[in-house]
Scaffold this motif. Structure first.
Motif, PDB file in Angstrom:
ATOM      1  N   CYS A  19      43.018 -12.831 -17.481  1.00 29.40           N
ATOM      2  CA  CYS A  19      43.193 -13.469 -18.841  1.00 29.40           C
ATOM      3  C   CYS A  19      44.079 -14.566 -18.962  1.00 29.40           C
ATOM      4  N   SER A  23      42.637 -18.261 -20.277  1.00 30.79           N
ATOM      5  CA  SER A  23      43.437 -19.088 -21.096  1.00 30.79           C
ATOM      6  C   SER A  23      43.761 -20.469 -20.516  1.00 30.79           C
ATOM      7  N   LYS A  24      44.014 -20.839 -19.269  1.00 29.32           N
ATOM      8  CA  LYS A  24      44.181 -21.928 -18.655  1.00 29.32           C
ATOM      9  C   LYS A  24      43.082 -22.706 -18.574  1.00 29.32           C
ATOM     10  N   ARG A  63      50.292 -23.383 -26.953  1.00 28.34           N
ATOM     11  CA  ARG A  63      49.444 -22.459 -26.373  1.00 28.34           C
ATOM     12  C   ARG A  63      49.539 -22.899 -24.810  1.00 28.34           C
ATOM     13  N   THR A  67      50.979 -20.071 -21.913  1.00 31.84           N
ATOM     14  CA  THR A  67      50.106 -20.005 -20.827  1.00 31.84           C
ATOM     15  C   THR A  67      50.845 -19.998 -19.491  1.00 31.84           C
ATOM     16  N   SER A 109      48.745 -10.834 -22.735  1.00 33.69           N
ATOM     17  CA  SER A 109      47.656 -11.783 -22.163  1.00 33.69           C
ATOM     18  C   SER A 109      46.376 -11.596 -22.717  1.00 33.69           C
ATOM     19  N   PHE A 112      46.349 -12.934 -26.408  1.00 30.63           N
ATOM     20  CA  PHE A 112      46.600 -14.389 -26.355  1.00 30.63           C
ATOM     21  C   PHE A 112      45.351 -15.077 -25.793  1.00 30.63           C
ATOM     22  N   ALA A 113      44.517 -14.651 -24.898  1.00 30.96           N
ATOM     23  CA  ALA A 113      43.277 -15.080 -24.297  1.00 30.96           C
ATOM     24  C   ALA A 113      42.090 -15.273 -25.248  1.00 30.96           C
ATOM     25  N   THR A 116      43.283 -17.982 -27.883  1.00 25.82           N
ATOM     26  CA  THR A 116      43.359 -19.259 -27.199  1.00 25.82           C
ATOM     27  C   THR A 116      41.682 -19.734 -27.107  1.00 25.82           C
ATOM     28  N   ARG A 139      34.940 -15.737 -24.332  1.00 23.06           N
ATOM     29  CA  ARG A 139      35.558 -15.015 -25.292  1.00 23.06           C
ATOM     30  C   ARG A 139      34.767 -13.565 -25.507  1.00 23.06           C
TER      31      ARG A 139
END
Length: 387
Positions: A19, A23-24, A63, A67, A109, A112-113, A116, A139
């Motif tokens: 995750c 996000s990255k 964000r 991350t 995480s 958040f992923a 994001t 997603r």
């Protein structure tokens, strides 16, 4: 039940890392596109790149900070995992610490992923919805992670249970004098906060100067104090109430009634762990310029957490109204300060086009924009408007 959940720790370590990486990738795609896509003309007649708009910066740059914090925290988790399963630190306490750490980080995480990826998708407009740009597919792939290897809300209850257990152990062997001192401290702290004296002291210290308030807030020890104080206060408050309920024979009912508060305390604890991992990571950076930029990123993450929980800090008297306003103002200043570094920060994640596999992250939008601007410039020269 929690013992059974503990056997899934290896999967949680993998999910946390997956995750963070997602996000990255989402942010690298969205920031690259935001640095190339132009929309609406400014006073010079030139269209503005999306990332120059303050709202776009607010959507993406905080964000990036989170991350980075999650990445540093994941490194800590990997080292703890290697110590336990590699045999160099395979004690019962270490295994429990690993289980608690994994149960703390995996919910944050994974949630958040998803958040994001959704924000990155929206920040890229219609392009973000195209399958060739991967955001929608990523997603969909990660959606199951919030319940895979343990539902996030259940895992956070496990963390809260560990926090309460550690709190109980801390005072189990304490003398009556030590217990009385703690109770007195709690009472005095509540009185100080509820009376407004703590906030009054801040106002006197700041003396109407936002600069003084900001100088105080960007200090690392102040940030840690604010984040740790929230966790300790929440846990102490819950432990006291649950202990009283247990004496009255309603332990299970009280635990259920305080379930949401328990989860909030666990989330605050996990966020503190991320901040501490980020701060420890800063000490390993040798290049002065890199360290300066990443310190701003760490400050943005830490003060962003304070801003997110501002209602708590105001209600419990931890911040004056003036310092609360200073938090948001300084967050905005940090975002603007990091704007020129946004592309470098996401490029530092190390993903190339072959990893991202997103059309809008290959530079095609920049080429299209350059071509369109050259065409209109040429048209203006050949067919100037007559007055």
């Amino acid at each position: 039940f929690f013992t059974m959940l503990g056997t899934l720790v290896q999967g949680r370590v993998s999910l946390d890392g997956a995750c963070v990486n997602a996000s990255k990738m989402a942010l690298q795609i969205a920031v690259t596109y935001g640095n190339q896509r132009r929309q609406f003309a400014d006073h010079t007649g030139q269209e503005t790149v999306l990332l120059d708009y303050q709202r776009h910066q607010r959507r993406l740059i905080p964000r990036i900070a989170t991350t980075y914090a999650q990445n540093f925290a994941h490194d800590v988790l990997l080292r703890k995992f290697d110590g336990v399963f590699g045999g160099s630190d395979d004690s019962d306490d270490s295994r429990q610490d690993l289980e608690t750490l994994a149960a703390s980080l995996k919910p944050l995480s994974t949630w958040f992923a998803l958040d994001t990826l959704q924000e990155a998708r929206e920040a890229c407009g219609g392009q973000g919805f195209l399958a060739e740009n991967r955001l929608v597919g990523l997603r969909a792939d990660l959606d199951i992670y919030v319940t895979f290897e343990g539902d996030n809300n259940v895992l956070l209850q496990l963390v809260a249970k560990r926090l309460l257990t550690d709190f109980g152990k801390k005072f189990k062997k304490a003398s009556p004098a030590e217990l009385a001192k703690f109770a007195l401290g709690q009472t005095a702290d509540r009185a100080l906060s509820s009376s407004g004296l703590r906030r009054l002291g801040q106002n006197v210290t700041d003396m109407g100067s936002t600069a003084r308030a900001v100088a105080h807030l960007r200090d690392a020890s102040t940030q840690r104090e604010l984040l740790a104080d929230r966790v300790e206060t929440m846990v102490a408050h819950l432990a006291t109430e649950l202990q009283s309920a247990a004496k009255a024979g309603r332990a299970e009912e009280a635990f259920n009634e305080r379930q949401s508060e328990l989860i909030e305390a666990a989330i605050a604890h996990a966020e503190l762990l991320q901040w501490e991992a980020f701060t420890a990571g800063l000490d390993t950076i040798q290049d002065a310029d890199t360290k300066a930029v990443l310190t701003w990123v760490r400050d943005l993450f830490g003060l962003g957490l304070v801003e997110k929980s501002m209602a708590w800090y105001l209600i419990y008297g931890r911040l004056s109204a003036q310092r609360a306003q200073a938090v948001t103002r300084y967050v905005d200043r940090l975002i603007a300060r990091l704007r020129p570094h946004a592309q470098d920060l996401v490029d530092a994640f190390g993903y190339g086009p072959e990893h991202l596999r997103a059309e809008i992250a290959t530079g095609v939008e920049q080429a299209r924009q350059d071509e369109a601007r050259a065409y209109f410039a040429d048209s203006s020269r050949r067919f100037p408007l007559k007055e």
